[in-house]
Design a protein around this motif. Structure first.
Motif, short mmCIF file in Angstrom:
data_model
loop_
_atom_site.label_atom_id
_atom_site.label_comp_id
_atom_site.label_asym_id
_atom_site.label_seq_id
_atom_site.Cartn_x
_atom_site.Cartn_y
_atom_site.Cartn_z
N LEU A 1 8.50 15.44 -1.83
CA LEU A 1 7.48 14.54 -1.30
C LEU A 1 8.18 13.29 -0.81
N ARG A 2 7.57 12.63 0.15
CA ARG A 2 8.06 11.32 0.58
C ARG A 2 6.95 10.30 0.43
N VAL B 1 0.85 -1.19 0.00
CA VAL B 1 0.00 0.00 0.00
C VAL B 1 0.88 1.23 0.00
N GLU B 2 0.74 2.04 -1.04
CA GLU B 2 1.50 3.28 -1.15
C GLU B 2 0.74 4.43 -0.50
N SER B 3 1.48 5.41 -0.05
CA SER B 3 0.90 6.64 0.46
C SER B 3 1.90 7.76 0.29
N GLY B 4 1.42 9.00 0.43
CA GLY B 4 2.31 10.14 0.41
C GLY B 4 2.30 10.95 -0.87
N GLY C 1 -0.94 2.14 -6.32
CA GLY C 1 -0.37 3.37 -6.85
C GLY C 1 -0.81 4.61 -6.10
N THR C 2 0.01 5.65 -6.20
CA THR C 2 -0.31 6.95 -5.62
C THR C 2 0.09 8.03 -6.61
#
Length: 124
Positions: free
Chosen positions: A18-19, A5-8, A117-118
């Motif tokens: 961004l991180r 799970v991606e975030s940020g 994806g993010t």
């Protein structure tokens, strides 16, 4: 079952930072390789950076060298992508991927698991 799970992601001005985070779950990842890929509209998915979970060895795409940094937190089963000096051409959906073998590869097919994806959008 492995889950990523991606975030940020988000909207940032050119030159900003961004991180991204990728939280992995489902099994032990000591023998895995983790990768970040990105895909812009109308373009193929491209390799950004990869890291071997066991020894931390990394490989970067030339387009992000010196600007992006990948790292991992073994205790949290999380991989991070620190992105500095962002450019409009970095705009894409960023995907986290996991490969069941040690060794970074720069093509998507050898990766067995993918996050949803993010979105990263860099305005000029």
């Amino acid at each position: 079952q492995v889950q990523l799970v991606e975030s940020g992601g988000g909207l940032v001005q050119a030159g900003g930072s961004l991180r991204l985070s990728c939280a992995a779950s489902g099994r032990a990842f000591s023998s895995y390789t983790m990768g970040w890929f990105r895909q812009a509209p109308g373009k193929e998915r491209e390799f950004v950076v990869g890291i071997s979970w066991s020894d931390g060895s990394t490989s970067y795409a030339d387009s992000v060298k010196g600007r992006f940094t990948i790292s991992r937190d073994n205790a949290k089963n999380t991989v991070y992508l620190q992105m500095n000096g962002l450019k409009p051409e970095d705009t894409a959906v960023y995907y986290c991927a996991a490969r069941r073998f040690i060794g970074v590869v720069t093509t998507p097919r050898p990766y067995n698991y993918w996050g949803p994806g993010t979105q990263v959008t860099v305005s000029s």
